[in-house]
Design a protein around this motif. Structure first.
Motif, short mmCIF file in Angstrom:
data_model
loop_
_atom_site.label_atom_id
_atom_site.label_comp_id
_atom_site.label_asym_id
_atom_site.label_seq_id
_atom_site.Cartn_x
_atom_site.Cartn_y
_atom_site.Cartn_z
N GLY A 1 3.34 -1.51 3.90
CA GLY A 1 2.81 -0.21 3.54
C GLY A 1 3.78 0.89 3.91
O GLY A 1 4.57 0.73 4.84
N SER B 1 3.86 10.32 6.14
CA SER B 1 3.51 10.86 7.45
C SER B 1 4.06 10.02 8.60
O SER B 1 3.63 8.89 8.81
CB SER B 1 1.98 10.97 7.58
N SER C 1 -2.69 2.14 -4.23
CA SER C 1 -2.40 3.51 -3.82
C SER C 1 -3.69 4.30 -3.92
O SER C 1 -4.17 4.59 -5.01
CB SER C 1 -1.31 4.12 -4.68
N ALA D 1 1.16 9.23 10.98
CA ALA D 1 0.31 8.11 10.58
C ALA D 1 0.95 6.77 10.93
O ALA D 1 0.31 5.90 11.52
CB ALA D 1 0.01 8.18 9.09
N LYS E 1 7.91 4.81 7.22
CA LYS E 1 7.85 6.16 6.66
C LYS E 1 8.71 6.19 5.40
O LYS E 1 9.87 5.79 5.42
CB LYS E 1 8.36 7.18 7.68
N ASP F 1 8.79 8.22 1.16
CA ASP F 1 8.25 9.15 0.19
C ASP F 1 7.92 8.43 -1.12
O ASP F 1 8.81 7.83 -1.74
CB ASP F 1 9.29 10.26 -0.04
N ASP G 1 0.85 -1.18 0.00
CA ASP G 1 0.00 0.00 0.00
C ASP G 1 0.89 1.24 0.00
O ASP G 1 1.59 1.51 0.98
CB ASP G 1 -0.93 -0.01 1.22
N ASP H 1 4.13 5.42 4.07
CA ASP H 1 3.47 6.71 4.00
C ASP H 1 4.50 7.78 4.36
O ASP H 1 5.42 7.53 5.12
CB ASP H 1 2.29 6.77 4.98
N GLY I 1 1.30 4.98 0.31
CA GLY I 1 0.51 6.04 0.94
C GLY I 1 -0.53 5.45 1.86
O GLY I 1 -1.70 5.83 1.85
N CYS I 2 -0.11 4.51 2.68
CA CYS I 2 -1.02 3.70 3.49
C CYS I 2 -1.66 4.43 4.67
O CYS I 2 -2.59 3.91 5.28
CB CYS I 2 -0.29 2.47 4.01
N GLY I 3 -1.18 5.63 4.99
CA GLY I 3 -1.71 6.31 6.17
C GLY I 3 -1.47 5.46 7.41
O GLY I 3 -0.37 4.96 7.63
N THR J 1 -3.23 9.09 -2.97
CA THR J 1 -1.85 9.47 -2.68
C THR J 1 -1.17 10.16 -3.84
O THR J 1 -0.65 11.26 -3.68
CB THR J 1 -1.03 8.24 -2.25
#
Length: 157
Positions: free
Chosen positions: A40, A44, A80, A47, A61, A63, A17, A42, A19-21, A83
């Motif tokens: 996954g 953030s 995705s 997150a 984490k 990018d 995933d 993300d 941008g899995c948050g 995202t």
């Protein structure tokens, strides 16, 4: 369940995933297929640090604009959702190429518009969006960038 059926995922599948948050979708898939391998990432830190404890160790984490740290065709499915429209066009191309590279199949969802009102709403509500493209423009980009995965559009009506 529809995602699992559509992409014929099973206990031996591997899914990424982008941008899995907080990883909620991966957590739900894991509940249905407890032995599936999930990963996954993300951008953030918040997150990832607040992800569900059952899957937190499978998230990191990272990018989505950078080369993904995985081998070619490692994943049965790369998803995705909401995202890649947050990337500028040059990074968007790189991310789509990476999704293609590491996944056997892929599904993405992006925010888009079909008329001026939807564009206005998108500009007002999607505060992190960098790529404001109509459905036709997205489809052209997917073809131009040789993205062969499945995609869906989200509209702010």
């Amino acid at each position: 369940i529809k995602l699992i059926r559509t992409y014929k995922l099973d206990q031996k599948s591997q899914i990424l995933d982008v941008g899995c948050g907080k990883g909620y979708l991966l957590q739900e898939i894991k509940l249905l297929l407890p032995k599936i391998k999930i990963v996954g990432f993300d951008i953030s830190k918040y997150a990832i640090s607040n992800a569900h404890p059952n899957i937190k160790k499978k998230l990191f984490k990272y990018d989505a604009a950078k080369p993904f740290p995985f081998k070619r065709k490692k994943f049965d499915l790369v998803i995705s959702i909401n995202t890649i429209h947050n990337l500028k066009i040059n990074d968007l191309k790189k991310s789509l190429e990476e999704i293609e590279r590491v996944g056997k199949k892929s599904f993405i969802a992006v925010e888009s518009f079909r008329n001026d009102l939807e564009l206005f709403n998108l500009q007002c509500w999607a505060l992190t969006c960098q790529s404001f493209f109509s459905k036709t423009e997205w489809e052209w980009l997917f073809k131009e960038y040789k993205f062969r995965g499945d995609y869906e559009f989200i509209y702010f009506i």
